[in-house]
Scaffold this motif. Structure first.
Motif, PDB file in Angstrom:
ATOM      1  N   ALA A   1       0.844  -1.200   0.000  1.00  0.00           N
ATOM      2  CA  ALA A   1       0.000   0.000   0.000  1.00  0.00           C
ATOM      3  C   ALA A   1       0.873   1.241   0.000  1.00  0.00           C
TER       4      ALA A   1
ATOM      5  N   LYS B   1      -2.187   1.223  -6.957  1.00  0.00           N
ATOM      6  CA  LYS B   1      -2.836   1.567  -5.692  1.00  0.00           C
ATOM      7  C   LYS B   1      -4.219   0.928  -5.581  1.00  0.00           C
TER       8      LYS B   1
ATOM      9  N   GLU C   1      -5.661  -1.809  -2.858  1.00  0.00           N
ATOM     10  CA  GLU C   1      -6.903  -1.560  -2.122  1.00  0.00           C
ATOM     11  C   GLU C   1      -7.872  -2.733  -2.273  1.00  0.00           C
TER      12      GLU C   1
END
Ligand code: GDP
Length: 360
Positions: free
Chosen positions: A96, A105, A109
């Motif tokens: 992350a 990213k 997630e």
């Protein structure tokens, strides 16, 4: 014997991963047991040993070198009174922080949400049986259902966004092919300095006169139909024994590697295990069928080389560069080498085309 060696190595790596994530290890505990305890993860005696270590060292985090179930996590947390995380969530945490591109990213997630989903289930009952202390009771069924639905919804949104990014990437790919824009990928073990180098090479203030690189971020970069442009792509996911779910999650980030004209293999020269890390990255490249790609070995962090660096360095064959991305040492030499690799080859290609034409 072999198993113990493997555990040693795996635990050492876990320690390094913890360090990368910002934690300092005070103790490493290994359980010698054939089977993992379904409820406690480790045996009762080991748990007590851990509790005492925590009490004495004032540690505030336990990292388990496995994937734990929601029950194991909660029960250990209750017993030990500190936060417990497992290998997967540690790796997710590191990714992350290290993912640079939008797609990277989003993928992290998504992986985090997928990881959380099965860990939401049915905690309340188990805990009340253990006599649960303050703050250990699980949420009620209704709350759980709402949480679960919210996560599903979020997963769905992320999946769609990634899908459309992938589409854009595909379109760009064919455009790039047409315009012959070379692509370079940074590969290398976590913490080698890929992001630092990535930022340096794509930072227009540092390289304003010689802006060779644009990032592969699908949504932000603009296409310039210029021969001087090279696309640089960032990759996450180079780590030993990447948990299976995560391999899947990062597949598409790694896809770019396969399409590259040149790989920059970034190496942490300050880590005394850098040869082993090179091997691990090479294994990932093999599994991606990208091991035939042209590679440049970039020995980063030359400002703090490990012991016996030269000896180890000399065992690596191929095109090598020594740099410090952080202190900007050896960067113009590196750029020269990259240009030579990319455009040198191109010139040869261009010359060979009319020759082939004539021979038909
Ligand atoms: P990545 O995981 O490969 O993307 O690695 P990062 O770029 O995030 O770098 C990991 C750590 O190494 C960071 O703390 C950087 O500041 C540090 N680092 C990067 N390059 C150098 C270097 O040339 N010298 C030193 N001493 N540290 C560096």
């Amino acid at each position: 014997d072999n198993i113990i060696l493997e555990i040693d190595h795996s635990m050492e790596e876990l320690k390094e991963l913890a360090y990368t994530a910002g934690a300092t290890t005070v103790a490493m505990v290994v359980q010698n047991k054939e089977k993992v305890d379904n409820t406690f993860y480790v045996g009762k005696g080991k748990l007590e040993e851990l509790r005492i270590i925590i009490q004495n060292s004032k540690a505030n985090l336990v990292i388990c070198n496995d994937e734990l179930s929601s029950i194991q996590l909660k029960v250990m947390e209750t017993y030990l009174g500190v936060k417990i995380i497992d290998r997967t969530s540690l790796i997710l945490d590191i990714f992350a922080r290290h993912a640079k591109t939008k797609e990277g990213k989003l993928q992290v997630e998504l992986a985090q949400l997928r990881y959380r989903l099965p860990r939401l289930l049915g905690l309340g009952k188990v805990l009340s049986r253990t006599g649960g202390g303050i703050g250990t009771r699980g949420p009620g069924e209704k709350k759980l259902e709402t949480d679960r639905r919210a996560i599903y919804k979020e997963i769905n949104i992320l999946e769609n966004r990634i899908k459309s990014m992938k589409k854009i990437r595909e379109q760009q790919k064919s455009k790039r092919k047409k315009n012959q824009v070379p692509i370079i990928s940074l590969v290398g073990y976590t913490n080698a300095g890929k992001s630092t180098l990535f930022n340096l090479l794509t930072d227009s203030t540092v390289l304003s006169e010689n802006k060779l690189f644009a990032t592969l971020d699908a949504t932000t970069r603009k296409f310039k139909d210029s021969d001087q442009e090279i696309l640089l792509s960032d990759t996450v996911g180079f780590i030993d024994k990447l948990p299976h779910d995560l391999v899947k999650a990062f597949e598409s980030t790694l896809e770019g590697v396969v399409e590259s004209d040149l790989l920059l293999h970034v190496i942490d020269s300050s880590n005394e295990n850098f040869l082993k890390q090179i091997q691990l990255v090479d294994e990932v490249l093999r599994s991606l069928k990208a091991d035939h790609k042209k590679v440049m070995y970039i020995f980063n962090k030359v400002d703090k080389k490990c012991e016996n660096f030269e000896e180890k360095y000399s065992t690596i064959r191929g095109i090598k560069a020594m740099i410090s991305a952080k202190y900007e040492i050896g960067i113009s030499e590196l750029l020269g080498l990259i240009q030579k690799q990319i455009y040198g080859e191109r010139l040869v290609k261009q010359i060979s085309i009319p020759y082939e034409d004539m021979s038909i």
